[in-house]
Each structure stands twice: as C-alpha cells, then as structure tokens.
Design a protein around this motif. Structure first.
Motif, mmCIF file in Angstrom:
data_model
loop_
_atom_site.group_PDB
_atom_site.id
_atom_site.type_symbol
_atom_site.label_atom_id
_atom_site.label_comp_id
_atom_site.label_asym_id
_atom_site.label_seq_id
_atom_site.Cartn_x
_atom_site.Cartn_y
_atom_site.Cartn_z
ATOM 1 N N ALA A 183 0.871 -1.263 0.135
ATOM 2 C CA ALA A 183 -0.008 -0.137 -0.024
ATOM 3 C C ALA A 183 0.881 1.364 0.063
ATOM 4 O O ALA A 183 0.636 2.237 -0.736
ATOM 5 C CB ALA A 183 -0.949 -0.035 1.349
ATOM 6 N N ARG A 209 0.536 3.989 -2.906
ATOM 7 C CA ARG A 209 0.168 5.373 -2.432
ATOM 8 C C ARG A 209 0.902 6.533 -2.833
ATOM 9 O O ARG A 209 0.807 7.602 -3.090
ATOM 10 C CB ARG A 209 -0.164 5.231 -0.906
ATOM 11 C CG ARG A 209 -0.888 6.744 -0.430
ATOM 12 C CD ARG A 209 -1.176 6.433 1.126
ATOM 13 N NE ARG A 209 -0.182 5.816 1.924
ATOM 14 C CZ ARG A 209 -0.168 4.810 2.461
ATOM 15 N NH1 ARG A 209 -1.261 3.649 1.922
ATOM 16 N NH2 ARG A 209 0.520 4.129 3.303
ATOM 17 N N HIS A 210 2.253 5.961 -2.649
ATOM 18 C CA HIS A 210 3.347 7.349 -2.988
ATOM 19 C C HIS A 210 3.849 7.181 -4.192
ATOM 20 O O HIS A 210 4.877 8.209 -4.608
ATOM 21 C CB HIS A 210 4.541 7.195 -1.851
ATOM 22 C CG HIS A 210 3.878 7.339 -0.517
ATOM 23 N ND1 HIS A 210 3.660 8.687 -0.052
ATOM 24 C CD2 HIS A 210 3.391 6.622 0.488
ATOM 25 C CE1 HIS A 210 3.096 8.760 1.229
ATOM 26 N NE2 HIS A 210 3.107 7.215 1.547
ATOM 27 N N ASN A 259 1.237 -0.039 -9.123
ATOM 28 C CA ASN A 259 -0.544 -0.575 -8.727
ATOM 29 C C ASN A 259 -0.343 -1.979 -8.378
ATOM 30 O O ASN A 259 -0.147 -2.970 -9.153
ATOM 31 C CB ASN A 259 -1.200 -0.345 -10.067
ATOM 32 C CG ASN A 259 -2.753 -0.423 -10.151
ATOM 33 O OD1 ASN A 259 -3.184 -0.706 -8.761
ATOM 34 N ND2 ASN A 259 -3.213 -0.252 -10.769
ATOM 35 N N THR A 297 9.445 3.545 -0.235
ATOM 36 C CA THR A 297 8.759 2.726 0.371
ATOM 37 C C THR A 297 8.768 2.304 1.645
ATOM 38 O O THR A 297 8.179 2.222 2.486
ATOM 39 C CB THR A 297 8.356 1.435 -0.523
ATOM 40 O OG1 THR A 297 7.712 1.775 -1.980
ATOM 41 C CG2 THR A 297 7.425 0.291 -0.052
ATOM 42 N N GLN A 322 8.228 5.146 4.138
ATOM 43 C CA GLN A 322 6.936 5.127 4.515
ATOM 44 C C GLN A 322 6.454 4.035 5.532
ATOM 45 O O GLN A 322 5.685 4.172 6.297
ATOM 46 C CB GLN A 322 6.076 5.386 3.182
ATOM 47 C CG GLN A 322 6.508 6.545 2.256
ATOM 48 C CD GLN A 322 6.274 7.779 3.129
ATOM 49 O OE1 GLN A 322 5.499 7.757 3.998
ATOM 50 N NE2 GLN A 322 7.067 8.850 2.492
ATOM 51 N N GLN A 350 4.828 4.515 8.994
ATOM 52 C CA GLN A 350 3.432 3.848 9.350
ATOM 53 C C GLN A 350 3.462 3.188 10.481
ATOM 54 O O GLN A 350 2.525 2.947 11.151
ATOM 55 C CB GLN A 350 2.735 3.492 8.174
ATOM 56 C CG GLN A 350 2.650 4.455 7.052
ATOM 57 C CD GLN A 350 2.169 3.695 5.562
ATOM 58 O OE1 GLN A 350 1.076 2.944 5.854
ATOM 59 N NE2 GLN A 350 2.921 3.689 4.640
ATOM 60 N N SER A 367 5.617 13.943 0.728
ATOM 61 C CA SER A 367 5.262 13.126 -0.506
ATOM 62 C C SER A 367 6.199 12.949 -1.245
ATOM 63 O O SER A 367 6.873 14.252 -1.636
ATOM 64 C CB SER A 367 3.928 13.843 -0.981
ATOM 65 O OG SER A 367 2.889 13.800 0.109
#
Length: 332
Positions: free
Chosen positions: A25, A29-30, A35, A183, A186, A190, A203
């Motif tokens: 995710a 998302r970033h 996908n 990734t 992030q 998280q 971002s």
C-alpha cells in the motif's frame, strides 16, 4: 496491476499477515504508476491468527484466490512441521506451474518445502529453525544467515522482520531502487506514527513522467541536487523554453520544476538523516540547500519536524522494530 495473494494458514503470526498490506500500500500510495492489488486468502481449517493477541479475520477468498495471482505469499503458521493439507500443496504447485512468483516468510518456508518446489534450491527460514529445515528437507540448501534468499521464482525470508524485507525485495524487483527507498521509509513511519505528528514526511517527488524530455531533465536534476540549479538551466537540459517546461511539468507531475527540485532535495535529506551520521552542515551542502538554517526551514515546512528530531525518531523506531531480532540471535 499486480495481484498478490497472501495465503493464511491457521495460527499465522498476525504481523506477518498484515505486513504485506503495509508495504505494498505504501508503494502504491506514494508512487502513482505503482499498482498492486492485495487479497487475503484462507487455507482449509483456518480459524485465527497466532498469539500474542490472536485475532479473527473475514475474507471472501479461499484457495481459489491463488488461481489468478501474480504473486503468492506464504507466511508462517502454527503447524509448520506438519504436512500441509493436500489442497494447499496442490494450489501452490499449480501456481508455480503457471509461472507465479511465490514468497515464503519465516516458517512458511517449511510449508513451501513440503511441496517439493524448493528441492535443489537455496532457501531461508528463521534462524532458530534453520537446522531443522535442513534436516527435514536435505535437498534444500538452507542459508542459516539469509535475510531474503531468492532462487528463480521463489523468495524466502528469515527473521522477525522477514516479511518486511521480503516485500521490499519484491518491490525492488518490480519497480527498482528509487521506489523501494521511499517505500521503506513510508512503511517504517507508518509502523509508528506519533499522535502529535512529530515524525513527518514529504510526499515523494519521484513521479516518472511520460514525456521523454521531462524524464531526462528530472534524472539530470536528481543527479545534480548539490549544485545551484535554475529554471533556465533545467529548461535548457530539457530542450524547452522555461514557460513550456513549467506547463509540461505541472501537467505531468502536478508541480513546478522548482517545487519538484525542492522536494527531491528534502527527500535526499531524509535519506541522509536515516542512513548516515553526516552533520547538518554537510547534509545541507549535499542536498543543495546551502546552509543549515535553510535546510531546517524547508525541512520543517515539508515534514512538520526538524532534521534532528526526524533522525532520532527514525533511528529509535528502527531500533525498536529490530530488538526482537537481535534478542533472538543472542539466544541461538
């Protein structure tokens, strides 16, 4: 779209079941061009995750969820020493036969080994179970120290953070080093996001445009962040006028060239704070932000925190997440 099926057997460690969603995710998302579609599938006999803090899950997918998956992930389970249900072994063999990529985490390697798919290949499991895996499956070359071992379409991971490492390895294979660096950041952030937002992040600016001139200009910018760069220089490198460059940049990335440049510099500052002991003065120079004051100003503007707090918080988080791995190694 890359479809990833996570197969849960009864007693799967909860963190191994949730980590793939966290990593994939974050990647999607970033990075707008990434996908992934993730589905949780349960094996026959599944009731709940293992302890501590076991929980139940509800999913509409059983073994049929593996049939069209591009990747199957196999976390550990409570009964890893037992032969897996025939339906599970058959589903994994079928997936492998059609070219599906398969990853096993921790004791999930035992389940994959029981299918015979790892015979003649190298593999890893948790250190405390490595000798046992080698004894039970002598045709497998067990790497006792391997974090992630890849052999053909099979990827196996060891350790408390093996699931995280394995998922990041797959993102690297799919999308390259630049994507996995962001990734990883992030995902770590998280895992522990303070309520006061003191550990901020920016971002990603690494949006790869479809315009060839812009892509070349962006790669040139990112290779020269330490130098003063002007809009005219960037436009010249793209063989475009400044106004045309700005218009195309906004269309492709949503940012102006100089906004993109600043965000790329902040991202580099984040990486240097995380991975080096460079003082703020050196980081300011390496990122092209010039002075420590300028670095602190822009860093706070984009992340909501200071470089010093960011570095300490990130390293404290990494230490907290890996303490169990170190403790496990000391006991062996």
């Amino acid at each position: 779209m890359s479809l990833i099926a996570v197969l849960a057997l009864d007693g799967v460690p909860g963190h191994q079941l949730t980590t793939p969603g966290l990593v994939f995710a974050a990647a999607a998302r970033h990075h707008p061009w990434v996908n992934y579609d993730l589905r949780i599938c349960t094996a026959p006999g599944f009731e709940r995750t293992g302890g501590p803090a076991a929980f139940r899950i509800e999913t509409s997918w059983g073994l049929e969820g593996l049939e069209d998956a591009d990747t199957v992930l196999l976390p550990g389970c409570a009964s890893f020493r037992d032969a897996p249900p025939p339906a599970v072994a058959n589903a994994l063999r079928t997936a492998a036969a059609r070219g599906c990529r398969i990853g096993a985490i921790d004791t999930g390697t035992f389940v994959l080994a029981a299918t015979g798919l790892l015979d003649g290949r190298a593999a890893a499991t948790s250190r405390r179970h490595a000798a046992e895996l080698a004894r039970l499956y002598p045709r497998i070359e067990v790497d006792p120290d391997g974090s992630v071992v890849s052999h053909g379409p099979f990827h196996t991971a060891a350790g408390v953070l093996g699931g995280l490492d394995l998922c990041l390895r797959l993102v690297t294979i799919d999308h390259g080093e630049a994507v996995v660096i962001e990734t990883e950041r992030q995902a770590f952030l998280q895992l522990h996001s303070p309520a006061d937002g003191s550990v901020g992040n920016v971002s990603p600016s690494a949006i790869i445009p479809s315009d060839g001139n812009l892509e070349e200009a962006i790669r040139w910018m990112e290779a020269n962040l330490q130098h003063p760069l002007t809009l005219t220089q960037i436009a010249g490198h793209a063989s475009l006028g400044p106004r045309t460059l700005t218009r195309r940049f906004r269309t492709e990335t949503g940012l102006s060239p100089l906004q993109y440049l600043l965000r790329a510099r902040i991202q580099l500052a984040q990486r240097l704070l995380e991975r080096t002991d460079d003082p703020i003065e050196r980081i300011a120079a390496r990122t092209g932000l010039g002075t420590p004051a300028n670095l602190r100003h822009h860093f706070h503007r984009y992340t909501g925190t200071t470089p010093g707090i960011y570095r300490n918080a990130f390293r404290s988080l990494a230490a907290a997440l890996t303490w169990a791995e170190r403790d496990q190694a000391e006991q062996l």
